[in-house]
Write an enzyme that holds these catalytic residues in place. Structure first.
Site, mmCIF file in Angstrom:
data_model
loop_
_atom_site.group_PDB
_atom_site.id
_atom_site.type_symbol
_atom_site.label_atom_id
_atom_site.label_comp_id
_atom_site.label_asym_id
_atom_site.label_seq_id
_atom_site.Cartn_x
_atom_site.Cartn_y
_atom_site.Cartn_z
ATOM 1 N N LYS A 116 0.838 -1.201 0.000
ATOM 2 C CA LYS A 116 0.000 0.000 0.000
ATOM 3 C C LYS A 116 0.868 1.244 0.000
ATOM 4 O O LYS A 116 0.576 2.241 -0.663
ATOM 5 C CB LYS A 116 -0.921 0.015 1.232
ATOM 6 C CG LYS A 116 -1.895 -1.141 1.252
ATOM 7 C CD LYS A 116 -3.341 -0.667 1.243
ATOM 8 C CE LYS A 116 -4.266 -1.724 0.690
ATOM 9 N NZ LYS A 116 -4.891 -2.558 1.708
ATOM 10 N N LYS A 198 -5.537 -11.332 -8.298
ATOM 11 C CA LYS A 198 -6.751 -11.834 -7.666
ATOM 12 C C LYS A 198 -7.950 -10.971 -8.065
ATOM 13 O O LYS A 198 -7.806 -9.772 -8.268
ATOM 14 C CB LYS A 198 -6.586 -11.737 -6.143
ATOM 15 C CG LYS A 198 -6.712 -13.055 -5.416
ATOM 16 C CD LYS A 198 -6.324 -12.899 -3.971
ATOM 17 C CE LYS A 198 -7.532 -12.769 -3.061
ATOM 18 N NZ LYS A 198 -7.188 -13.006 -1.652
ATOM 19 N N LYS A 201 -12.329 -5.873 -5.964
ATOM 20 C CA LYS A 201 -13.293 -4.800 -6.178
ATOM 21 C C LYS A 201 -12.628 -3.488 -6.565
ATOM 22 O O LYS A 201 -13.257 -2.614 -7.156
ATOM 23 C CB LYS A 201 -14.121 -4.599 -4.911
ATOM 24 C CG LYS A 201 -15.472 -4.035 -5.159
ATOM 25 C CD LYS A 201 -16.556 -5.046 -4.976
ATOM 26 C CE LYS A 201 -16.338 -5.862 -3.731
ATOM 27 N NZ LYS A 201 -16.553 -5.168 -2.482
#
Ligand code: TRP
Length: 329
Positions: A116, A198, A201
């Site tokens: 991140k 993967k 969303k």
């Protein structure tokens, strides 16, 4: 120390859940309700969700959507406590206490945090992201959970949780069992448009199929799915992903396609059409249940309240014990 076998897991409310969430997590949660009746704690981790940019005006809807997906997927409020993380404020208090045991170096080594940090501008890396795994540890330890169904990307966070449990027990006396990860086997669903990643969303919309997706949309999303990324004569990761999905929802039709793939005669358009049909059938009952629940929002919010009561009882008892052991007046 006497421990009750107990399960806890959580998913962030970032909107409707997708096929990857279901096959990779929720399906397993549902199964565990029978293995651990009345000892499953499943929460919507809204406090984790605010570590990323989000829209406050959409937040409530996202939480509601996640609750609908939980229930439509088969989480049963009679067997499990289904609740919203922020409603049981003890999670946060325990997080603070665990923070005082968490070595900086360990938190700095968390892969998810490092990723991140790399993705974002320095100023967008808030301290919440850094402490995210400690809150997750508190989610688990506040229920003295022994089993945590997670994906393999969460194993490192679970290892940290175990470490914090050991440290606490060592410093203040046996309190927490060391929770075990329960990996969901064999169903790592990848993005339809970028099959090396993967299903997620945060990716573009055509890369995932939501659990309540309309048959037409399933068809058009699958049509656009990437299948040609393999070397000649080989099934590429995109096609393999479609076969993985088919393998879970309609295994009987897999061998045929496998055979064609080996012979080099497979037509991916056929695979996509077939999968779209089977997927629409598979998700049909889910869509119906979800629509029905959506028409009774008060019932859904009430269920979450009941879940909260159930969860808070355990969480409060653990926190009292922890503070006593730590010497708080
Ligand atoms: N970090 C988890 C994820 O992103 C979500 C989560 C929060 C969680 N608290 C948890 C998972 C406790 C299991 C147990 O997937």
């Amino acid at each position: 120390m006497k421990t009750t076998p107990r399960v806890l897991s959580g998913i962030q409310p970032t909107g409707k859940l997708h096929l990857g969430n279901y096959l990779g997590a929720l399906k397993n949660w549902v199964a565990m309700q029978d293995e651990f009746p009345h000892e499953c704690y499943y929460c919507i981790v809204d406090l984790h969700a605010v570590t990323a940019p989000y829209k406050p005006e959409q937040f409530k809807q996202n939480v509601f959507d996640t609750a609908l997906d939980f229930l439509a997927a088969g989480l049963n409020p009679e067997k499990s406590a289904i609740f919203i993380q922020s409603h049981v404020t003890e999670h946060v208090e325990l997080m603070w206490l665990l923070n005082t045991l968490a070595p900086l170096g360990l938190l700095e080594r968390m892969t998810q945090f490092k990723d991140k940090k790399k993705q974002r501008q320095a100023e967008a890396v808030n301290a919440g992201l850094f402490n995210y795994p400690v809150l997750m540890a508190a989610d688990i330890l506040i229920y003295k959970a022994t089993a945590v169904p997670v994906g393999d990307d969460q194993l490192q966070h679970l290892e940290l949780t175990r470490e914090l449990a050991r440290k606490f027990n060592h410093a203040f006396g046996e309190t927490f069992p060391e929770p075990e990860a329960r990996l969901t086997k064999g169903a790592r669903i990848m993005s339809l448009t970028n099959p090396d990643n993967k299903m997620s969303k945060s990716d573009v919309e055509k890369s995932y199929v939501t659990l309540d997706e309309e048959p037409d949309r399933i068809k058009s999303k699958l049509k656009k799915a990437v299948t040609d990324t393999g070397a000649a004569g080989e099934t590429g990761p995109g096609a393999r992903n479609l076969l993985t999905i088919l393998g879970v929802i309609h295994p009987a039709s897999v061998p045929d396609f496998e055979k064609q793939a080996k012979q080099g005669t497979i037509r991916y358009s056929d695979l996509k059409t077939h999968l779209a049909e089977k997927l629409a059938e598979y998700l049909g009952p889910f869509r119906a249940r979800r629509a029905e629940l959506a028409s009774k929002p008060k019932e859904v919010w009430d269920l979450l309240d009941t879940g909260k009561e159930k969860a808070a009882k355990i969480a409060q008892a653990t926190l009292v014990e922890v503070k006593e052991k730590m010497g708080f007046v």
